[in-house]
Scaffold this active site. Structure first.
Site, mmCIF file in Angstrom:
data_model
loop_
_atom_site.group_PDB
_atom_site.id
_atom_site.type_symbol
_atom_site.label_atom_id
_atom_site.label_comp_id
_atom_site.label_asym_id
_atom_site.label_seq_id
_atom_site.Cartn_x
_atom_site.Cartn_y
_atom_site.Cartn_z
ATOM 1 N N ARG A 9 0.606 -1.315 -0.044
ATOM 2 C CA ARG A 9 0.157 0.113 -0.068
ATOM 3 C C ARG A 9 0.415 1.261 -0.168
ATOM 4 N NH1 ARG A 9 -3.466 -0.011 4.656
ATOM 5 N NH2 ARG A 9 -2.051 -1.753 5.785
ATOM 6 N N SER A 36 -5.967 4.445 4.912
ATOM 7 C CA SER A 36 -5.859 2.948 5.085
ATOM 8 C C SER A 36 -6.182 2.360 3.484
ATOM 9 C CB SER A 36 -7.384 1.932 5.160
ATOM 10 O OG SER A 36 -7.591 2.184 6.228
ATOM 11 N N GLU A 57 -19.731 2.729 -2.873
ATOM 12 C CA GLU A 57 -18.707 2.638 -3.657
ATOM 13 C C GLU A 57 -19.800 2.429 -4.835
ATOM 14 O OE1 GLU A 57 -19.511 1.086 -0.649
ATOM 15 O OE2 GLU A 57 -17.595 1.127 -0.273
ATOM 16 N N PHE A 82 -15.273 -4.324 -1.365
ATOM 17 C CA PHE A 82 -16.511 -3.759 -1.029
ATOM 18 C C PHE A 82 -16.074 -3.318 -2.515
ATOM 19 C CE2 PHE A 82 -15.243 -2.810 3.069
ATOM 20 C CZ PHE A 82 -16.517 -3.342 3.544
ATOM 21 N N HIS A 108 -6.169 -5.004 1.042
ATOM 22 C CA HIS A 108 -7.059 -5.601 1.742
ATOM 23 C C HIS A 108 -8.111 -6.759 0.770
ATOM 24 C CE1 HIS A 108 -6.638 -1.818 4.563
ATOM 25 N NE2 HIS A 108 -6.769 -2.486 4.744
ATOM 26 N N ASP A 116 -10.381 -9.184 10.728
ATOM 27 C CA ASP A 116 -12.051 -8.483 10.784
ATOM 28 C C ASP A 116 -12.472 -9.573 10.075
ATOM 29 O OD1 ASP A 116 -11.273 -5.762 10.859
ATOM 30 O OD2 ASP A 116 -10.807 -5.605 8.360
#
Lengths: 314, 279
Positions: A9, A36, A57, A82, A108, A116
């Site tokens: 990232r 994030s 989204e 998402f 992610h 999560d």
């Protein structure tokens, strides 16, 4: 093998800021996850070219379509769960069908999201994206490659899905290793069996190759970063020369990278094959390494699969 | 002012009548399509392409052009008829609607049809796409404007409201949305399927400037659009009260013609009413 673990990232954020400096047509969208996904780096550098769409989204993808139709090169980011499933219709109708210049860079992805749990661990995004006409699918292997992938896809004018993870991943390439889109990278030569990995699983394939070498087995390792379009030439050549293939991916074995390779080999060159990946089940909360172990994503799983393939070789 | 000139308005109305006739003919020939919703938005589209918008049929990709997004993609026949009347492609091509190999797909495809700005058909996408264009115009400091035509059935779609928030948040005063309020959706009256009222209040609450007009009055469409152009710092929605199937008596207010082509007899009748029986 000991690896240096680094963030994909961070390199995404860095590449975006560089692109922002180099080109005024680069715009970036996010859906309330910019700190994030690291698009926040771009947002601080170029606030006028960053649009936070909130937790929406579907709206983000269609807004991206309007920007791309107006000549912008759009990077749209959020978590992979998402950024693919939740806005699938928008990606299908407004990105893939009109073949617009939109790069969906989703972080992610996979089970390494960890704590999560299953709600956030998408293990079917490669499958969802690769069945869309006009959509390219890339899974960068490490932080260095992530940087290069972003810089490379920015030069294309068509839709690309780039999948990166949350956790730091082993660095298996150098800063200078050239990245060639659509061309699988042979990381290690070998003639007994081929191990094809993508993402974090390439490091596991390299570890497995070391382990197999201890038993006199000479494994080829391929980093299949571009899953679509598929580099059939390199895959078929490897199958022909080694006579057996193992794939390894941090994704459901249903319709992911392994399935793409299997389909290619069934039609082109039939060899014994085994797919290492997450079985057809949802994940759960846990630490990365615990999850990798429980869901069959270890070096040992690959070694075992290689032995199975070797047994079935004529 | 030219726009209030009776003769000028009559010219626009004549174009609209031809567009209605083309639309019904195309759907009749194709054997399928959506006559009701195609007819209700015709007047807005004609006013846009024949008076309001800056555009050039010879240069569909002219960077300075105003953009029109047909969010209710099932009204494609009337968009194609308008584009053909505006000389984006020959009238003859209208016959190819929905045929294999045609540039005129059942729902708009921006890669196939000259003048189509966005591929639509799956409902509720158009406003967000229009917002993207409006953001691009602001970024590039361009003065072109974005016009989006949405159906009232699309007000059921969550993304419509996500886009409504975004337009308002980013102060997109360069986008105008026409809401084709024909009060019917596929399964029945909008208020029976999914209550929309108080619709104007909803848009006001989302930060939009709201105007309500008779969506079949050229004069009101043009006046409202002029008003929208003058609104700074927020987007405008023009709620166009319309009649589904407008222009063909037996289609007006009829649910039956939401998604069904007319029979031979019905077609003859429609052509008679639209004054093109000889064609």
């Amino acid at each position: 093998m000991t690896w240096k673990w680094e963030s994909q990232r961070e390199q995404y954020g860095r590449a975006l800021v560089e692109l922002g400096k180099e080109r005024s047509d680069i715009v970036v969208l996010d859906a309330d996850l910019s700190s994030s996904t690291r698009t926040a780096d771009f947002a601080s550098a170029f606030p006028e070219r960053f649009f936070n769409c909130g937790i929406a989204e579907q709206n983000m993808i269609d807004t991206a379509a309007g920007l791309a139709a107006s000549g912008k090169t759009v990077f749209a980011s959020t978590f992979a769960v998402f950024g693919t499933g939740r806005c699938y219709d928008q990606i299908r109708q407004s990105v893939a069908y009109p073949k617009l210049n939109i790069k969906i860079v989703a972080s992610h992805a996979g089970i390494t999201v960890g704590g999560d749990g299953a709600s956030h661990q998408i293990i079917e995004d490669i499958a969802l994206m690769r069945v869309l006409p006009n959509m390219a699918v890339i899974v960068p292997v490490d932080s260095n490659e992530t940087y290069k992938v972003i810089k490379t896809v920015a030069k294309t004018e068509t839709p690309v899905y780039v999948r990166i993870g949350r956790a730091d991943v082993p660095t298996v390439t150098d800063k200078d290793t050239p990245f060639e889109m659509n061309k699988a990278k042979v990381m290690r030569d070998g003639m007994d069996v081929t191990l094809i990995g993508c993402g974090i699983m390439v490091s596991k394939c390299l570890e497995a190759a070391e382990e197999l070498a201890k038993h006199g087995i000479d494994a080829r390792v391929i980093n299949l970063h571009t899953i679509k379009p598929l580099d059939e030439k390199t895959i078929v050549k490897a199958a022909r020369e080694t006579g057996g293939v193992v794939t390894a991916e941090e994704h459901s074995v249903m319709m992911g990278m392994g399935s793409a390779v299997a389909m290619c080999l069934v039609e082109n060159f039939h060899v014994p094959m085994k797919r290492v990946g997450i079985p057809d089940v949802f994940g759960e909360s846990g630490a990365c390494n615990e999850l990798m172990e429980k869901y069959g994503l270890t070096m040992e799983n690959i070694v075992e699969a290689a032995h199975d393939v070797l047994k079935r070789k004529k | 002012m030219e726009i209030y000139d009776g003769e000028f308005i009559a010219e626009l109305e004549a174009v609209a009548k031809r567009v209605r006739s083309h639309s019904i003919t195309m759907i009749y020939r194709a054997g399928s399509g959506h006559p009701g919703g195609s007819l209700s938005g015709v007047d807005v589209m004609v006013a846009l392409y024949f008076h309001i918008m800056k555009h050039d049929p010879n240069r569909p990709d002219w960077p300075e052009r105003d953009r029109f997004v047909l969010s209710k993609g099932h009204a494609a026949p009337s968009l194609y008829a308008v584009l053909s009347e505006a000389k984006y492609f020959p009238e003859k091509e209208l016959e190819t609607l929905r045929k294999l190999g045609s540039r005129l797909q059942g729902h708009p495809c921006m890669r196939k049809t000259p003048g189509v700005e966005m591929s639509t058909g799956s409902l509720g996408h158009g406003l967000a796409a229009g917002n993207g264009m409006a953001l691009a115009a602001k970024l590039d400091r361009k003065l072109y404007r974005i016009y989006v035509l949405c159906g009232d059935g699309e007000m059921d779609v969550g993304e419509t409201w996500e886009a409504a928030m975004l337009a308002s948040h980013y102060k997109l005063d360069n986008i105008t949305m026409y809401l084709d309020r024909n009060k019917l959706q596929l399964d029945g009256p909008t208020e029976k399927i999914m209550s929309l009222e108080p619709l104007a209040d909803k848009w006001k609450a989302f930060g939009w400037h709201v105007i309500e007009i008779n969506g079949h009055s050229m004069k009101e469409i043009i006046q409202a659009t002029n008003e929208a152009r003058g609104v700074k710092g927020r987007p405008t929605v023009i709620i166009c009260h319309t009649i589904k199937g407008k222009g063909v008596s037996y289609m007006e207010g009829s649910l039956h013609f939401h998604g069904k082509a007319p029979t031979d007899e019905e077609y003859k009748q429609a052509m008679k009413e639209l004054g093109t029986a000889d064609q």
